[in-house]
Write a protein that holds these residues in place. Structure first.
Motif, mmCIF file in Angstrom:
data_model
loop_
_atom_site.group_PDB
_atom_site.id
_atom_site.type_symbol
_atom_site.label_atom_id
_atom_site.label_comp_id
_atom_site.label_asym_id
_atom_site.label_seq_id
_atom_site.Cartn_x
_atom_site.Cartn_y
_atom_site.Cartn_z
ATOM 1 N N ASP A 79 0.481 1.889 -0.644
ATOM 2 C CA ASP A 79 -0.643 1.026 -1.009
ATOM 3 C C ASP A 79 -1.885 1.544 -0.307
ATOM 4 O O ASP A 79 -1.835 1.931 0.862
ATOM 5 N N THR A 80 -2.992 1.576 -1.005
ATOM 6 C CA THR A 80 -4.256 2.019 -0.416
ATOM 7 C C THR A 80 -5.258 0.873 -0.346
ATOM 8 O O THR A 80 -6.438 1.094 -0.098
ATOM 9 N N GLN A 81 -4.804 -0.332 -0.568
ATOM 10 C CA GLN A 81 -5.665 -1.517 -0.533
ATOM 11 C C GLN A 81 -5.402 -2.296 0.749
ATOM 12 O O GLN A 81 -4.611 -1.914 1.580
ATOM 13 N N GLU A 82 -6.055 -3.411 0.858
ATOM 14 C CA GLU A 82 -5.766 -4.338 1.948
ATOM 15 C C GLU A 82 -4.398 -4.955 1.706
ATOM 16 O O GLU A 82 -4.023 -5.200 0.564
ATOM 17 N N PRO A 86 -1.619 -6.619 -1.831
ATOM 18 C CA PRO A 86 -1.134 -5.243 -1.972
ATOM 19 C C PRO A 86 -0.929 -4.835 -3.426
ATOM 20 O O PRO A 86 -0.650 -5.667 -4.285
ATOM 21 N N SER A 87 -1.090 -3.570 -3.659
ATOM 22 C CA SER A 87 -0.861 -2.971 -4.967
ATOM 23 C C SER A 87 0.072 -1.785 -4.750
ATOM 24 O O SER A 87 -0.353 -0.637 -4.738
ATOM 25 N N TRP A 88 1.353 -2.060 -4.552
ATOM 26 C CA TRP A 88 2.333 -1.033 -4.215
ATOM 27 C C TRP A 88 2.625 -0.158 -5.417
ATOM 28 O O TRP A 88 2.731 -0.644 -6.533
ATOM 29 N N SER A 118 -9.791 6.650 4.844
ATOM 30 C CA SER A 118 -8.894 5.965 3.915
ATOM 31 C C SER A 118 -7.942 5.038 4.654
ATOM 32 O O SER A 118 -7.698 5.193 5.833
ATOM 33 N N LYS A 119 -7.444 4.080 3.904
ATOM 34 C CA LYS A 119 -6.396 3.194 4.391
ATOM 35 C C LYS A 119 -5.149 3.548 3.598
ATOM 36 O O LYS A 119 -5.213 3.736 2.387
ATOM 37 N N LYS A 120 -4.031 3.618 4.282
ATOM 38 C CA LYS A 120 -2.798 3.965 3.583
ATOM 39 C C LYS A 120 -1.648 3.222 4.254
ATOM 40 O O LYS A 120 -1.530 3.220 5.467
#
Length: 129
Positions: A79-82, A86-88, A118-120
């Motif tokens: 997931d790259t969102q908060e 989540p958007s797995w 980036s967030k990962k």
């Protein structure tokens, strides 16, 4: 496996020892579903690996049964969102190696690219068909 733990009363989606891991996950990674702790060697680990320049990878290693039971699947999700929403997805990582671990288990190494902006997030999913 369940017969080894006489105090186990729940099904595969229950968490008999209230450690946040359901019984199926405990089976999959070699945990003990009745004592509230799992041997640290069997829990997934993650490490940020510098591959030079501004490139890094998040390395995620988990332990799985070997051979994998016919009705089980192990895979990672990214997931790259908060994490609030989540958007797995199963895209965005690659399996980079496997190695023998404790008797009846293998470690599986996965990598996903990351950069400073980036967030990962990555997690192990275990399912039984």
């Amino acid at each position: 496996w369940a017969a080894q733990y006489p105090t186990l009363t729940g099904g595969m989606t229950d968490d008999d020892d209230n450690d946040g891991l359901d019984n199926l996950y405990e089976f999959a990674v070699g945990g003990n579903p009745t004592n509230g702790t799992v041997a640290p060697a069997y829990m997934p680990t993650s490490t940020l690996v510098d591959v030079g320049g501004s490139s890094n990878v998040l390395e995620y290693v988990y332990t799985r049964r070997q051979p994998v039971p016919v009705d089980m699947q192990y895979y990672c999700e990214v997931d790259t969102q908060e994490l609030t929403f989540p958007s797995w997805t199963t895209d965005g990582y690659s399996v980079t190696g496997e190695a023998d671990a404790a008797a009846g288990f293998k470690t599986v190494t996965n990598q996903t690219p990351v950069d400073a902006n980036s967030k990962k997030f990555i997690k192990l999913t275990v399912e039984q068909n």
